[in-house]
Every structure is written in structure tokens, then in C-alpha cells.
Design a protein around this motif. Structure first.
Motif, PDB file in Angstrom:
ATOM      1  N   GLU A 134      36.949  45.561  36.606  1.00  0.00           N
ATOM      2  CA  GLU A 134      36.800  44.402  35.728  1.00  0.00           C
ATOM      3  C   GLU A 134      38.147  43.913  35.234  1.00  0.00           C
ATOM      4  O   GLU A 134      38.378  42.723  35.121  1.00  0.00           O
ATOM      5  N   LEU A 182      36.311  59.500  31.954  1.00  0.00           N
ATOM      6  CA  LEU A 182      35.778  58.794  33.119  1.00  0.00           C
ATOM      7  C   LEU A 182      34.449  58.099  32.816  1.00  0.00           C
ATOM      8  O   LEU A 182      34.079  57.131  33.465  1.00  0.00           O
ATOM      9  N   LEU A 183      33.749  58.596  31.811  1.00  0.00           N
ATOM     10  CA  LEU A 183      32.472  57.980  31.432  1.00  0.00           C
ATOM     11  C   LEU A 183      32.685  56.574  30.891  1.00  0.00           C
ATOM     12  O   LEU A 183      31.824  55.718  30.977  1.00  0.00           O
ATOM     13  N   GLY A 203      35.352  53.463  33.430  1.00  0.00           N
ATOM     14  CA  GLY A 203      34.947  53.144  34.790  1.00  0.00           C
ATOM     15  C   GLY A 203      35.037  51.680  35.154  1.00  0.00           C
ATOM     16  O   GLY A 203      34.502  51.259  36.159  1.00  0.00           O
ATOM     17  N   LEU A 204      35.667  50.912  34.314  1.00  0.00           N
ATOM     18  CA  LEU A 204      35.610  49.473  34.531  1.00  0.00           C
ATOM     19  C   LEU A 204      36.959  48.897  34.938  1.00  0.00           C
ATOM     20  O   LEU A 204      37.279  47.765  34.631  1.00  0.00           O
ATOM     21  N   GLU A 231      33.417  63.227  39.881  1.00  0.00           N
ATOM     22  CA  GLU A 231      34.625  62.431  39.644  1.00  0.00           C
ATOM     23  C   GLU A 231      35.715  63.246  38.949  1.00  0.00           C
ATOM     24  O   GLU A 231      36.904  63.051  39.198  1.00  0.00           O
TER      25      GLU A 231
END
Lengths: 469, 316
Positions: free
Chosen positions: A80, A72-73, A76-77, A57
Motif C-alpha cells: 500500500e 508482521l501482523l 503487512g501493508l 513469516e
């Protein structure tokens, strides 16, 4: 039966490892996601397949050039957010040899006060991020104030992106002084400062060579050391809200709950509130054997020497100590719901395992979180507002102020129809009902007036004073 | 002389019994959650999958209500395709601790002869697991269900509440989730609604293993390596657990030393090659290899973002 039975006598390495609950304050712009991702990476909390995904990514959508984009860890939402999840605190976990950390991470923008407050309610330490290029800004004040409001006394201020100001000591020092000056009216007991670059890893998991002028510890060491700070003198007064009456058969009757403060010993004389009944503790029962004493945080079951009536929501204290019985309290409310407060309505106030009906009798002041809690006047209470209110409960309950005991001094407010959790509250003062002087005589005029009001103005929801004593 | 010994013993005991270690703190938190639900709900149930997280969950529940027995039944939604060893472990262990076990299998799925090899993992999981679970919850009118899910399992779970609210159709609506402040849980629901409760929310996989070691928790032997008949398909090692495994042309089960990191339906659960045949060596091996445990689950890789969707549909 062929079940796995572990070889006993194996002592796990991390027997003395402690738990630390940490909240992070800052926005994406401050590099907060990058910092959290960096902490997970540097403590080897990521699995190989997660790392492979991160590498992939980072190349495709990362913003860190050829390097790994740690944000990015955490970020990632996005989907949502599109789905409309507006209340979100994300919990993340990492460990060092000495500490298991639970990070409560919430978005830092203004409209997310309720998220920050939720995160703070689960944290004992706050990590406040400041962008070295911007210094102490309004947002920093807001974060510091909310931490202080929620009883967080230990703060680490990470001055991030120090690489972008050429690792200058003067920038760091001036931010440090600004923060100290800004926060001196707040209730912090311990403030650490550390200059970091989350992107480059400076002063995160090891001392940075870029800043020889910095004599303090790197961030992870500071966090590990919080365990030591954590050893603040335990409060003397014992508080044990009864959570569950354990009565499996005629032979056993125990009162289960978690000690929220103080210490209880076998043989201690206790007092049950609000009933005022006394008894002695004959056993402190746990699955792993009876204890001679139990301390704050322990989930136990008390067995008493006599049959007294105790139910869920009662609070057990030491017989020689005192606890207020409050029916009229002043509190700070944080409004969490899209539907605003309705002054004429009854709500449920959930204290320790007991919900009591009551209403907000008055909104006394609003708090401006941008100005370190300055008071302003404003009508009503809506989402993300923080206000000082007076609460009238339908019956007296054992309470503490939030400063004395955060657990018995806090509550949530529940809408009786939608069952939504609409607010959280911290008790600031209690109008103690003196139970020894009940049956106070009411004047004839008072009784008549009360009945008159109840008859002609039912929407005021005035209490029936005849039923109060 | 004797006195001195007692003192030393006491000191040693107080050290090893340090009640403020992180595992003890996590344990206390989980016990609190169990008691809260048992006291506030009419008809709770504990979902039990026979895996290691379920075993930890059950252990914590026993601690919460000691010396009483569990004040709620244990529900296993059986898909009919679990490893044989899981079922025998389940029956013996639940009997041993004197708990009440409810086993539910979706009768419609059984009638349709749902087979993961034929219908695929998505259909199998939906009918036998998700629908089966909803049927059981409806049939017994449970208003609260404990589950062993953890927030560290998957990115999308990081924001999950400990008390996760479900509407009358068992649906998870992100907008209806309640803020959780301190440990004051809102347990109010309207009839027909229910909550899922996750007492292991704050545990990580590492915590689970550390706790299993510390507490000597019994597990299904499939977690330990031993020679088992497997075939390799698309890089995944599948165990040939019974005669229903359709061997393809040229496929021959071979005995390899394998173990499982997660347990589920045997056709959907990949094994890993390993020689770790004690829990200690498993934990050691885990520290070396560093692959997240969901890697072995064929369900999750079935569709992108599938966890999120399954949650909405009522799967854990």
C-alpha cells in the motif's frame, strides 16, 4: 418459514463489556507494531490460520530470531505504501473480558501529522511509546502535544524495550520524570506509566518478574481500568444535532439524531437553534421501545408536542440552557490536503450535519508542534500545518467551543470544487451573534463603503451588510 | 411490598438495559451512519448478500428509521449459484419486514451460461458479482451503497474508510480517499461519482455473533449444523445443492453434519464439519476452533492479494 430463531433469554456473557477507543503513538523503531501485534496475540484475538501464517513469516522474514515477530501482523501493508496511500490510519480490534478495544494506529513520523490527528479524533485514550534507550525525544513531545490538542485527556506512557536497558528502575524513573515535566503545560488529566518489553511480553498481559521494583499494573490491566476513568462526570448541557427528519407518513413526525452531550427526558422543554422555537418532548422513540430518558451517545428520535419547523443541522438544546450562535469564530485548523489554503476562496465548513459557506478571514498564528504548541509566524497553510485562524461564515450557526463539547465544537473544511476534505478544525472561541438584537442600524457611511468595496474589489468577497440582518 | 418489587424490577431492568455496553455503542454508531447517508444522498441502496453480516446490517437499518420503513431499497446481486435456502430466506424475510427488494442478475453472464465449475471462481465472481453489481448501480443511478464489510475481515481492509469514495467507473482510488475526522462525514460528490458505506466497519466477527444472539436476529439455517449432502475436494467440503453439481468419477455425495461460516455461491463455499445446531453452540464452537471465517471462501485464495484487487475493481 425455516429460519433460525435463536433461543431467547440467552444473556451474552459480555453484557457489561465496554468499548474503548485507543490510539497508539510511536514509530516502528519504538516497537509500536510489535506492541500492537503482542496485544492481539496475548488477548487471543488471532485466528489459527493467521497464527500459522505468522509463524511461517516469522521464520522467513522475521526480525525476532526464533521467536514470533509480532510486527508482521501489523506491517503487512508495504504494498500500500508503494501504491502511494499517504493518508492511512489502520484500525485494529481486540477484546478482554471487560473491554472491546478499537485501536486507531497511525504512522508516527513528522509528515504524518494529519494521520495522527485523524486517529486522535476517534480516540479517548492515547498510548504513547517511548524507547527506553532514547527517552523523551522531540517525537514524544510532538505526540503528546497532538494528543492534548485533540482533546485526549488520558494517556498511558509505555516505556518500551526496557529489557535492552537491563530492566533498570533508574532509567524508567528518569523517563517518567522527564515526561511529567515536559507535559505539565498540556491538558492531560490522567497519566499512567508502565515499563514494558513488547518483544518479550514483559508487563503486557501479566506482571513481569523481571521488574520487582515496579508496583503498578501491567499494560492490559491499565487499559481495562480505563473504563473506570471513563466515568468522568457527564456534561450537563444537552446537545442534540438533528440528523434526519423521520416522516414516514402523516401520523408520525420525529427528529432523529444522536445525543452528543447531556440528558433528555420525556416532558422536557426544548429550544431549537438557530430558529429559537420552543416545544416539549412527548416521546423519545427507539426501535426497542420508547425511553423515559436518553443520554450521551444514544441514537434516538424525538417527537415534539407541536409542529415547528426543524431541519437537518438544527441543534436541539434544553429551553433553559444556552448555546452560542456564531458567524465569526476562531479555531485551530489542521491542514490535511496537498493543496494549500487559498485565502480568497470560499470553502464549505461542515459542522453537525450542516455545511455553511465561509472563508478564512485571517491566519493568526502557526503552531510549532515540536515545541509543545509554541506560536510562530508563517504565511499560508499547507499540508500538516496547524494554525490558529479566524473564520467568517456566511450565516450564524449554533456552536460550542471544542473544550465545552468536542462534537458541536469541531468541523471539517471541504473544497467546494474538488469536494476534498481539506482541513479539520477545533473551535476555540465564538463571537456570539446576539440574535435578540438583530436589525442593528448601519450608518450610511458603512453602507456606502460596503457597496463601494463590493463593486470595486469583488475578489475580496466582502459580505453584503444589508443582507446580514 | 409491591413497591419494593417494582424497585427491584427497575434496578434489574436498568442493569440489563445498560445502554453503554460495547454492542449498544457499536449499534449507535451504525445507526448514525445509516441516518447520515439517508439524509445526505439522493438515491441510496443497501447491498444485501443474505449472509449473517447482511442480516445484522438490515436489522440496524430498521432500527435507524423506526417507526418508518427503510427509506431505500435493498439490492441483491444474484449470481444464480446461491444456496437454495438463501433465496427462499431472502424472499420471505424481505417480505416480512416490508422492504423493497431489487434482484439483479447480469444478463450477459446468464446468456454466456457462466458456471463456476467450468469457468472457475475468478471469472464467475467477476462477471456475475462485480460486473453485475456495477450494472445494477448504473441502471438505478444509486449514489450511495451500504455494504456489510468489516475492517477485521482482512489485513488490507484495516485502513478502509467508513465512507469509501468511488469514481464514475466505480473504481476505488487509494489517493482519492478522504480523511475521516470525528464522525463528520464528507458526503459531497459530483454527479456520477458514488460512495460505498460500511456501517459495520468497527464490528468484529465476534461482535456480529454476540449481537445476533442478543437481538434474536433471524439467519439462514445454513449457519447451523445438520446433515447435508457433501463431497470433499482438495480438503474442502462442498455441498451438492442442486443437479448442476458435476460429480467426478467415483464421487458420491455423502450426508455429513456440516454448517457454513460464510455464505455465498454454493460451489465456492466450503462447509465445516460440526454438530452445533443452535446459535449458542455455534458461538461456543467458534471460540474453540479459532479459524478466521474467510478460510472457507474459495474466492479469496484464488489469487494472492486478491481482496485488494477486487476492491479496486469494484467488488466489495
Amino acid at each position: 418459514m425455516s429460519a433460525i430463531q435463536p433461543i431467547s433469554n440467552v444473556i451474552p456473557m459480555n453484557e457489561t463489556k465496554k468499548l474503548l477507543r485507543l490510539m497508539t503513538c510511536g514509530s516502528v523503531d519504538d516497537g509500536k507494531s510489535t506492541l500492537i501485534g503482542r496485544l492481539l496475540y496475548d488477548t487471543q484475538s488471532l485466528f489459527d490460520d493467521q497464527l500459522a501464517l505468522l509463524e511461517d513469516e516469522s521464520k522467513r522474514i522475521g526480525n525476532a530470531g526464533d521467536a514470533l515477530d509480532f510486527s508482521l501482523l501489523v506491517d503487512g501493508l508495504q504494498s500500500e505504501r508503494e501504491q502511494g496511500i499517504t493518508i492511512d490510519v489502520a484500525y485494529r480490534y481486540f477484546s478482554t473480558d471487560q473491554t472491546k478495544f478499537i485501536i486507531a494506529d497511525s504512522p508516527g513520523h513528522e509528515q504524518y501529522t494529519r494521520n495522527m490527528v485523524t486517529a486522535a479524533s476517534h480516540s479517548s485514550v492515547a498510548l504513547i511509546l517511548i524507547d527506553a534507550r532514547k527517552g523523551v525525544i522531540t517525537q514524544t513531545k510532538r505526540h503528546a502535544y497532538l494528543c492534548s490538542l485533540m482533546g485526549i485527556e488520558t494517556v498511558i506512557v509505555a516505556v518500551n524495550k526496557i529489557d535492552l536497558v537491563d530492566y533498570q528502575e533508574s532509567v524508567y524513573e528518569s523517563i517518567k520524570q522527564d515526561f511529567l515535566q515536559m507535559s505539565h503545560t498540556l491538558a492531560f488529566r490522567h497519566i499512567d506509566f508502565v515499563p514494558v518489553s513488547a518483544l518479550r511480553g514483559d508487563n503486557i498481559a501479566s506482571r513481569s518478574e523481571q521488574m520487582p521494583w515496579y508496583q503498578g499494573e501491567f499494560l492490559l490491566r491499565l487499559l481495562d481500568n480505563m473504563n473506570i476513568c471513563d466515568a468522568t462526570p457527564a456534561s450537563e448541557s444537552f446537545r442534540f444535532p438533528v440528523q434526519y427528519v423521520n416522516r414516514p407518513d402523516q401520523a408520525f413526525r420525529g427528529f432523529s439524531g444522536t445525543v452528543v452531550s447531556g440528558t433528555i427526558r420525556q416532558g422536557d422543554e426544548i429550544l431549537v437553534l438557530p430558529s429559537q422555537k420552543r416545544a416539549n418532548v412527548i416521546e423519545i422513540v427507539t426501535f426497542d421501545g420508547n425511553l423515559s430518558r436518553a443520554v450521551e451517545g444514544e441514537a434516538i428520535t424525538l417527537v415534539l408536542d407541536r409542529e415547528i419547523d426543524i431541519s437537518r443541522g438544527d441543534v436541539v438544546i434544553h429551553a433553559h440552557q444556552d448555546m452560542a450562535l456564531g458567524q465569526l469564530v476562531k479555531a485551530e485548523l489542521v491542514w490535511l490536503n496537498e493543496t494549500a489554503l487559498q485565502l480568497d476562496r470560499q470553502y464549505d465548513f461542515l459542522f453537525s450535519h450542516r455545511a455553511i459557506q465561509g472563508r478564512i478571514a485571517s491566519v493568526d498564528a502557526h503552531i510549532d508542534i515540536h515545541e509543545l504548541g509554541a506560536k510562530v509566524s508563517k504565511d499560508g497553510i499547507a499540508l500538516n500545518d496547524i494554525a490558529e485562524v479566524s473564520i467568517q461564515l456566511q450565516e450564524a450557526v449554533p456552536l460550542d467551543t471544542f473544550e465545552q463539547h468536542s462534537s458541536t465544537g469541531s468541523f471539517i473544511m471541504i473544497d467546494r470544487i474538488s469536494h476534498d476534505t481539506v482541513a479539520g478544525g477545533m473551535i476555540r472561541s465564538i463571537d456570539n451573534v446576539d440574535h435578540r438584537e438583530t436589525n442593528e442600524t448601519l450608518s450610511e457611511f458603512e453602507l456606502e463603503l460596503n457597496q463601494l468595496i463590493r463593486k470595486h474589489f469583488p475578489h475580496w468577497q466582502a459580505l453584503d451588510v444589508r443582507k446580514q440582518s | 411490598m409491591i413497591l419494593l418489587r417494582i424497585n427491584q424490577l427497575e434496578i434489574a431492568m436498568s442493569l440489563s438495559n445498560d445502554r453503554r455496553t460495547y454492542l449498544k455503542q457499536l449499534e449507535n454508531e451504525s445507526i448514525y451512519i445509516f441516518r447520515e447517508v439517508a439524509a445526505a444522498f439522493q438515491n441510496p441502496v443497501m447491498l444485501y448478500s443474505i449472509g449473517k453480516d447482511s442480516s445484522v446490517l438490515l436489522h440496524l437499518a430498521r432500527k435507524a428509521f423506526y417507526p418508518g420503513k427503510l427509506p431505500f431499497p435493498i439490492l441483491h446481486v444474484d449470481t444464480g449459484w446461491k444456496f437454495k435456502e438463501m433465496i427462499s430466506f431472502r424472499d420471505q424475510f424481505i417480505k416480512k419486514i416490508g422492504a423493497e427488494l431489487i434482484v439483479h442478475q447480469n444478463p450477459e453472464g446468464v446468456a454466456m451460461d457462466i458456471n463456476p465449475f467450468i469457468h472457475g471462481s475468478a471469472v464467475h465472481t467477476d462477471i456475475m458479482k462485480t460486473q453485475g453489481l456495477k450494472q445494477a448501480l448504473d441502471q438505478y443511478q444509486f449514489d450511495a451503497a451500504f455494504g456489510g464489510a468489516r475492517r477485521d475481515e482482512e489485513k488490507s481492509r484495516a485502513k478502509e474508510r467508513i465512507f469509501s469514495f468511488r469514481d464514475a467507473h466505480h473504481r476505488w482510488d487509494p489517493k482519492k480517499q478522504r480523511p475521516e475526522l470525528w464522525n463528520k462525514f464528507n458526503t459531497q460528490i459530483t454527479k456520477g461519482e458514488s460512495i460505498r458505506v460500511f456501517p459495520l466497519s468497527n464490528w468484529t466477527e465476534q461482535d456480529i455473533w454476540d449481537y445476533i444472539l442478543q437481538e434474536n436476529i433471524e439467519l439462514v439455517p445454513l449457519y447451523l449444523a445438520q446433515p447435508r449432502p457433501v463431497v470433499e475436494r482438495n480438503g474442502t467440503l462442498l455441498m451438492v445443492d442442486d443437479g448442476r453439481f458435476p460429480l467426478e468419477k467415483g464421487e458420491e455425495p455423502e450426508y455429513r453434519s456440516v454448517r457454513f461460516r460464510t455464505l455465498g455461491c454454493y460451489p465456492l463455499t466450503g462447509a465445516i464439519e460440526s454438530t452445533a445446531n443452535t446459535l449458542e453452540s455455534v458461538v461456543h464452537e467458534m471460540a474453540q476452533s479459532r479459524h478466521s471465517e474467510r478460510q472457507g471462501r474459495l474466492i479469496d485464495s484464488d489469487q494472492a492479494g486478491s481482496m485488494e484487487r477486487k476492491k479496486r475493481e469494484g467488488y466489495f
